[in-house]
Structure formats: structure tokens, C-alpha cells
Enzyme design. Structure first.
Site, PDB file in Angstrom:
ATOM      1  N   LYS A   1       0.849  -1.198   0.000  1.00  0.00           N
ATOM      2  CA  LYS A   1       0.000   0.000   0.000  1.00  0.00           C
ATOM      3  C   LYS A   1       0.887   1.253   0.000  1.00  0.00           C
ATOM      4  O   LYS A   1       2.096   1.165   0.261  1.00  0.00           O
ATOM      5  CB  LYS A   1      -0.897  -0.019   1.235  1.00  0.00           C
ATOM      6  CG  LYS A   1      -0.139   0.106   2.549  1.00  0.00           C
ATOM      7  CD  LYS A   1      -1.028  -0.230   3.755  1.00  0.00           C
ATOM      8  CE  LYS A   1      -0.260  -0.096   5.048  1.00  0.00           C
ATOM      9  NZ  LYS A   1      -0.962  -0.730   6.171  1.00  0.00           N
TER      10      LYS A   1
ATOM     11  N   ARG B   1     -10.345   0.502  15.281  1.00  0.00           N
ATOM     12  CA  ARG B   1     -10.332   1.309  14.059  1.00  0.00           C
ATOM     13  C   ARG B   1     -11.403   0.733  13.127  1.00  0.00           C
ATOM     14  O   ARG B   1     -12.568   0.995  13.321  1.00  0.00           O
ATOM     15  CB  ARG B   1      -8.908   1.259  13.477  1.00  0.00           C
ATOM     16  CG  ARG B   1      -8.596   2.316  12.475  1.00  0.00           C
ATOM     17  CD  ARG B   1      -7.122   2.284  12.067  1.00  0.00           C
ATOM     18  NE  ARG B   1      -6.718   1.023  11.447  1.00  0.00           N
ATOM     19  CZ  ARG B   1      -5.511   0.798  10.927  1.00  0.00           C
ATOM     20  NH1 ARG B   1      -4.586   1.736  10.962  1.00  0.00           N
ATOM     21  NH2 ARG B   1      -5.216  -0.355  10.377  1.00  0.00           N
TER      22      ARG B   1
ATOM     23  N   TYR C   1      15.467  31.187   5.337  1.00  0.00           N
ATOM     24  CA  TYR C   1      14.287  31.879   5.873  1.00  0.00           C
ATOM     25  C   TYR C   1      14.403  32.128   7.368  1.00  0.00           C
ATOM     26  O   TYR C   1      14.871  31.267   8.121  1.00  0.00           O
ATOM     27  CB  TYR C   1      13.025  31.048   5.622  1.00  0.00           C
ATOM     28  CG  TYR C   1      12.583  31.034   4.183  1.00  0.00           C
ATOM     29  CD1 TYR C   1      12.246  32.215   3.513  1.00  0.00           C
ATOM     30  CD2 TYR C   1      12.482  29.838   3.487  1.00  0.00           C
ATOM     31  CE1 TYR C   1      11.827  32.189   2.178  1.00  0.00           C
ATOM     32  CE2 TYR C   1      12.060  29.798   2.166  1.00  0.00           C
ATOM     33  CZ  TYR C   1      11.741  30.984   1.523  1.00  0.00           C
ATOM     34  OH  TYR C   1      11.333  30.946   0.224  1.00  0.00           O
TER      35      TYR C   1
HETATM   36  C1  LIG Z   1      -0.254  -1.711   6.862  1.00  0.00           C
HETATM   37  C2  LIG Z   1      -0.832  -2.972   7.341  1.00  0.00           C
HETATM   38  C3  LIG Z   1      -0.020  -4.101   7.583  1.00  0.00           C
HETATM   39  C4  LIG Z   1       1.486  -4.056   7.478  1.00  0.00           C
HETATM   40  O1  LIG Z   1       2.050  -3.497   8.624  1.00  0.00           O
HETATM   41  P1  LIG Z   1       3.635  -3.430   8.796  1.00  0.00           P
HETATM   42  O2  LIG Z   1       3.884  -2.971  10.170  1.00  0.00           O
HETATM   43  O3  LIG Z   1       4.130  -2.441   7.792  1.00  0.00           O
HETATM   44  O4  LIG Z   1       4.159  -4.791   8.514  1.00  0.00           O
HETATM   45  C5  LIG Z   1      -0.648  -5.286   7.922  1.00  0.00           C
HETATM   46  N1  LIG Z   1      -1.984  -5.360   8.051  1.00  0.00           N
HETATM   47  C6  LIG Z   1      -2.788  -4.295   7.848  1.00  0.00           C
HETATM   48  C7  LIG Z   1      -4.259  -4.440   8.019  1.00  0.00           C
HETATM   49  C8  LIG Z   1      -2.244  -3.063   7.507  1.00  0.00           C
HETATM   50  O5  LIG Z   1      -3.044  -2.008   7.331  1.00  0.00           O
END
Ligand SMILES: *Cc1c(COP(=O)(O)O)cnc(C)c1O
Length: 381
Positions: A41, A139, A271
Site C-alpha cells: 500500500k 479502528r 528563511y
Molecule cells: C499496513 C498494514 C499491515 C502491514 O504493517 P507493517 O507494520 O508495515 O508490517 C498489515 N496489516 C494491515 C491491516 C495493515 O493495514
């Protein structure tokens, strides 16, 4: 890379061999019989979802996880063939695109399951979903203590297959919260059992994120969902002192010096005149700024590497430029290489920048703007 013009020399170098190394390192660590969902993602945490997914697919990753429909479509259009989970659920009118691109949504509301199943029926298709159970993250997800009702309601929906069931940890990276993680694992096991009793047969039962997979072996189950560790960002996701796989950072950020000048003692840089030279100071200006994702809070803090030596950031980080002090580095000139993240005799890690800016390494690499051109090593798969 096709570009109409020659870009300024500010690049994110992504080492796909190191990505592959981390993938195998984690797989070897957790052992056989555990499938691997590569979490790509947010453009693979800024590393480039398409290139990373292609390499990970070639290395044997079983699943991919993205946050949005668009991220899933991007992978399909790049010919990623493996199953793709869309963590962000289903928004209205996304049902058909999800089906057409063969993307599997996470479902955390009943109406999502209903609309997705209805769309699938119209196509003479089966709606495969992964059900998210909230065991303490608070969540998204159906509450674990409502599993019986949810499993019952889902079972009544025709054309729906609960292919997966999953939960997500709140504090797997904190050893002091192990009791809470264990409570999540137990609550999830109970929910899975309830789903079984009510006739569901999920093929995938998964909970472990990066710290879960390493620190809590019980959480590995049938599949682990790994993001951070793939990109070598173990330094601030894994507790200190635990046994852990060897990891290599995957992203380096490099640029070149655009100008070198002497600022006299008493004069200022940038700045708000945040830096006042205490001595005649040789200032090098580097074409990277906060729009590129270099945190503005690094103003007067932290350093880059030039000629293998630390060059302190001086003055305010601006939108497109950052100034560094190279007075103590011999022979610095225009066009010299600058390392913002990465290795040049010394090491600068995303974790280190995160430490200076009160965040985590994930936010640092995710924040590297698309304006920073990604280059890949090796270039072609
Ligand atoms: C982002 C995410 C992960 C991965 O988490 P990491 O700490 O980057 O390994 C796993 N499961 C869900 C539902 C996530 O949103």
C-alpha cells in the site's frame, strides 16, 4: 524511465535485490508453512508499488495488499497476477471495478458484503471477501464480541464467500503490551471458531504485521502481512533486543550540490535567518526540500553525507532547497554527490530521520514525493 526533459539530480534509489533479501530473510525467520502477503500500500511505502510487487511476485510472494481500489488497479495494469487484497474496504460504486480487476476487498460492514455480493450475482460471479475483526485496534472491523451475529448475517448472503478472516494488532511492537497482543490473539481465535461453527470456511486466517510476525510467533497463523520489514525499516518497528531477521534498507535518497559559497561570520542562511554563521562557513545548497518529503522540522538539525562525511543541515529546510555546512569537508564542489538517506562511508537511515522528527520511518519513506524520481537497481526485471 521516459522523460521529456533531463531531471534535476535528486533521486530515490530503490535496491530491489535488498527488497528480495528482506523478503527471504523474513520468510526464513518465520519458517515453512506460512504464506506471505506483501503489503505494498501507499506505493510500497514510497518505494514504488509496481516495481516492488513485480520483484516480490517473482520471489514467490503469495498475496499483495493495497489500501485502495486505485492502488489495486495499478498493480493489475502492471500485470501483477497474484491475489490482491484491498485493505480499505468497498466504497459505493467500487463493486464492479473490484470484480472486474479481480481484487479482493476487506469487509468491515454488512452493507459492504451485501452490495458486493449483489454485484457479483449480476455477473454470475462469487463475491470473495476477507472479513476484518476488530480485536482491540478500535479502528475498522466488526467487533470481536459481535462475531456470532456477524457470522450469522454473512452466512445468509447468497453468492458470498468468506475467503479470509483477519485482525490487526495495536501494539505488537511494544513488549510491555504483550498481554494486550495475546488478548487480541485469543479474541481472534474465538471469533474464527465462531465463524467455523456458523458454516464459514475461511482459507486465510491472518493477523501478523511486521512486529507480530517477528515478536509473537503465535500470531503467524497461516499467513503473515508484512510491510515495513520488506523495506528494511526494522529499526523502529521491532523492539530492541529481540531475535530478528537481518534486514537491509531498500531506499536511498541522493542528490548533488547545486552551489557552494562562503557565508561570512555573522551572516545568516535561509528563511527567518535561523542559522547565523559563527565563523566563515562554506555552505552547499542541495536541490531537495520539504515538498520532496524532507521534513521541514530538520531545519538546523540532522545532516547529509558529502564525500563520506556528515554535513550538518543549517538554516531552514525550504520547499525545494536545503543548505548544509561543508566547511570541515575537504574539497567540496558543485556536482558532488549528496546522500540524504543511505550509505556513503557512514549510514543515514530513515529511522534516524524519524527519530529526529518525532515520527516513524514509515512516514519518512511514504512522504518522499513522486517529484523525486525513483530509479531501480537492477533496472530491468
Ligand atoms: C499496513 C498494514 C499491515 C502491514 O504493517 P507493517 O507494520 O508495515 O508490517 C498489515 N496489516 C494491515 C491491516 C495493515 O493495514
Amino acid at each position: 524511465m521516459s522523460l521529456a526533459t533531463i531531471p534535476r539530480p535528486t533521486f530515490a534509489e530503490i535496491d530491489l535485490d535488498d527488497l528480495a533479501f528482506n523478503y527471504h530473510s523474513v520468510r526464513d525467520f518465520v519458517g515453512e508453512g506460512v504464506e506471505f502477503m506483501a503489503v505494498v500500500k501507499a506505493d510500497a511505502y514510497g518505494h514504488g508499488a509496481v516495481e516492488c510487487s513485480k520483484r516480490l511476485e517473482a520471489e514467490g510472494a503469495n498475496w499483495f495488499a493495497v489500501a485502495t481500489l486505485e492502488e489495486g488497479i495499478e498493480l493489475r495494469e502492471a500485470k501483477i497476477a497474484g491475489p490482491i487484497l484491498v485493505l480499505g474496504g468497498i466504497w459505493p460504486s467500487q463493486e464492479f471495478p473490484l470484480l472486474n480487476f479481480d481484487l479482493t476487498p476487506v469487509v468491515f460492514r454488512l452493507d459492504q458484503a451485501e452490495s458486493f455480493a449483489a454485484a457479483a450475482s449480476q455477473q454470475g460471479n462469487i463475491a470473495r471477501i476477507h472479513v476484518k475483526i476488530d480485536t482491540g485496534m478500535g479502528r475498522i472491523g466488526f467487533r470481536a464480541d459481535e462475531a456470532e451475529q456477524i457470522a450469522t448475517d454473512l452466512a445468509k448472503i447468497e453468492n458470498l464467500e468468506v475467503e479470509g478472516i483477519m485482525t490487526h494488532f495495536a501494539s505488537a511492537d511494544d513488549l510491555d503490551s504483550t498481554y494486550f497482543t495475546n488478548r487480541q490473539i485469543t479474541a481472534f481465535a474465538d471469533a474464527v471458531e465462531t465463524f467455523h461453527q456458523l458454516g464459514h470456511r475461511p482459507k486465510y486466517v491472518d493477523m501478523a504485521n511486521s512486529p507480530g510476525a517477528i515478536v509473537h510467533p503465535l500470531s503467524r497463523s497461516k499467513m503473515i502481512r508484512i510491510g515495513g520489514l520488506l523495506y528494511g525499516l526494522g529499526g523502529d518497528v521491532l523492539p530492541e533486543g529481540v531475535e530478528q531477521p537481518e534486514l537491509r534498507p531498500v531506499m536511498s535518497i541522493r542528490s548533488k550540490i547545486a552551489q557552494v559559497k562562503t557565508v561570512k561570520a555573522g551572516e545568516s542562511v535561509g528563511y527567518r535567518r535561523l542559522f547565523i554563521a559563527a565563523r566563515d562557513t562554506i555552505v552547499a545548497t542541495v536541490p531537495i526540500g520539504y515538498h520532496d518529503g524532507l521534513p521541514r522540522t530538520l531545519s538546523n538539525i540532522g545532516h547529509f553525507l558529502v564525500r563520506g562525511r556528515p554535513a550538518p543541515i543549517i538554516g531552514r529546510v525550504s520547499m525545494d532547497w536545503t543548505t548544509i555546512d561543508v566547511t570541515d569537508i575537504e574539497g567540496v564542489s558543485v556536482d558532488d554527490d549528496v546522500t540524504i538517506i543511505g550509505s556513503d562511508v557512514e549510514d543515514i537511515r530513515a529511522e534516524g530521520i524519524a527519530g529526529l522528527t518525532n515520527t516513524i520511518s514509515y512516514e519518512v519513506t511514504c512522504g518522499i514525493n513522486r517529484r523525486v524520481i525513483r530509479t531501480y537497481k537492477p533496472e530491468k526485471l
